[in-house]
Design an enzyme around this catalytic site. Structure first.
Site, PDB file in Angstrom:
ATOM      1  N   TYR A 110    -126.962 -10.263   1.064  1.00  0.00           N
ATOM      2  CA  TYR A 110    -126.404  -9.917   2.501  1.00  0.00           C
ATOM      3  C   TYR A 110    -127.407  -9.017   3.041  1.00  0.00           C
ATOM      4  CZ  TYR A 110    -123.995  -6.761   5.392  1.00  0.00           C
ATOM      5  OH  TYR A 110    -123.537  -5.999   6.268  1.00  0.00           O
ATOM      6  N   LYS A 132    -129.593  -9.565   6.789  1.00  0.00           N
ATOM      7  CA  LYS A 132    -129.813  -8.936   7.814  1.00  0.00           C
ATOM      8  C   LYS A 132    -131.106  -8.524   8.341  1.00  0.00           C
ATOM      9  CE  LYS A 132    -125.292  -8.061   8.679  1.00  0.00           C
ATOM     10  NZ  LYS A 132    -124.564  -8.629   9.962  1.00  0.00           N
ATOM     11  N   SER A 138    -127.223  -3.478   9.130  1.00  0.00           N
ATOM     12  CA  SER A 138    -126.806  -2.758   7.933  1.00  0.00           C
ATOM     13  C   SER A 138    -127.760  -1.829   7.087  1.00  0.00           C
ATOM     14  CB  SER A 138    -126.136  -3.537   6.955  1.00  0.00           C
ATOM     15  OG  SER A 138    -125.846  -2.934   5.882  1.00  0.00           O
TER      16      SER A 138
END
Ligand code: UDP
Length: 320
Positions: free
Chosen positions: A135, A139, A111
């Protein structure tokens, strides 16, 4: 080729499965949720090492596409354990099983959140990685694990850093359906179709021409084609690396609403709200590396097309 698509029942994964099947590959989906009809689905949680070993003993996969992850930034701040547990620890279990089964190639859904607040735009892959929420950190942790696993175990991978995945299958069979939905375009279209009263716009005081946030929306079918090019790159001997996937063009929230008004012919009511935590003003990709090294050429780069396909899906599907 025989491919495993982990998370192939989800939004981007389901478009990937369709793309691979249309290209003539043999595809198995591993997901905790069922797929559509006619697709080989194994009900499997990647945190379950034994289930992975059993699947890999039964099927000889040439490569794995890994889409299974939690994706909500706000939730990741409130419940980081859920994100580190699923997005990092369960991915580690998947990688270990792949190494045991001698599966050498992985395409990983990463991402733009790995970059954090941009130091410059458009953002290229060399931009500092400083994620600002669990988040994004989950990643980036997996990307770093993948670099180490290549050096130590020879597992070759491509991490694809999506900017704003959007749109729907041009044939109308697949589309976005998150529960709860948090993404801008489906929420705007729900306001257009009457499933929702209005769209809430988070922040009108950003340092952008109309004061709303700017994002780089990339069509989900173009993401799927980039994944296939990425696996071809690995199969041809390419090194472990990461690519940005975006169109290099930013649109403000206000511009997306105007485009949706034009596409739907609906008024679409707006509610002004304060900024959402953790939203940078502007996120735009420099994806020239994917274009040059993978030969990626997005087919549906225009915002009108992206919103038009998403509107087709919103109108067609049975929630009303
Ligand atoms: N956004 C908004 N209202 C919403 C959902 C999103 O104004 O109900 C804005 C959000 O602040 C961001 C942009 O739309 O600037 C895209 O948000 P989304 O959640 O779709 O993707 P993200 O950029 O967080 O990956």
């Amino acid at each position: 080729m025989k491919y495993l698509v982990v998370g192939g029942a989800g939004y981007i994964g389901s478009h990937m499965v369709k793309h691979l099947l249309q290209a003539g590959h043999d595809v198995v989906v591993a997901d905790i949720a069922p797929t559509g009809p006619g697709i080989e689905w194994v009900e499997l949680d990647i945190a379950n090492a034994q289930a992975l070993d059993a699947l890999f003993a039964e099927c000889r996969f040439d490569a794995v596409f890994h889409f299974a992850s939690h994706i909500q930034v706000g939730e990741s701040v409130a419940d980081p354990d859920k994100y580190y547990h699923n997005n990092v620890a369960a991915t580690l279990t998947l990688l270990e099983a792949m190494i045991r089964a001698r599966i050498k190639y992985l395409i990983f859904s990463s991402s733009a959140a790995v970059y954090g607040d941009p130091h410059y735009t458009p953002i290229d892959e060399a931009h500092p990685k400083a994620p600002i929420n669990p988040y994004g950190r989950s990643k980036w942790m997996v990307e770093q694990i993948l670099q180490d696993f290549d050096r130590a175990y020879g597992l070759k991978s491509v991490s694809l850093r999506y900017f704003n995945a959007a749109g729907a299958d041009p044939d109308g069979q697949l589309g976005e359906c998150h529960e709860p939905e948090t993404h801008l375009i489906p929420l705007i279209l729900q306001a257009a179709s009457g499933r929702r009263q209005a769209i809430t716009v988070f922040g009108h005081d950003y340092d952008t021409p109309d004061g709303t946030c700017i994002r780089d929306y990339v069509h989900v079918a173009d993401l799927a084609s980039a994944h296939e090019l990425a696996v071809q790159y690995l199969l041809a001997g390419g090194d472990t690396t990461a690519f940005n996937l975006g169109n290099g063009q930013g649109f403000s929230v206000q511009a997306v609403i105007e485009t949706a008004r034009a596409a739907t012919g609906q008024r679409i009511e707006v509610i002004e709200a304060p900024r959402r935590d953790g939203d940078p003003a502007r996120l735009v990709a420099d994806a020239s590396r994917a274009r040059e090294l993978l030969g990626w050429a997005p087919r549906f780069a225009g915002l009108e097309t992206i919103v038009g396909h998403a509107w087709g899906w919103e109108q067609r599907y049975p929630w009303r």
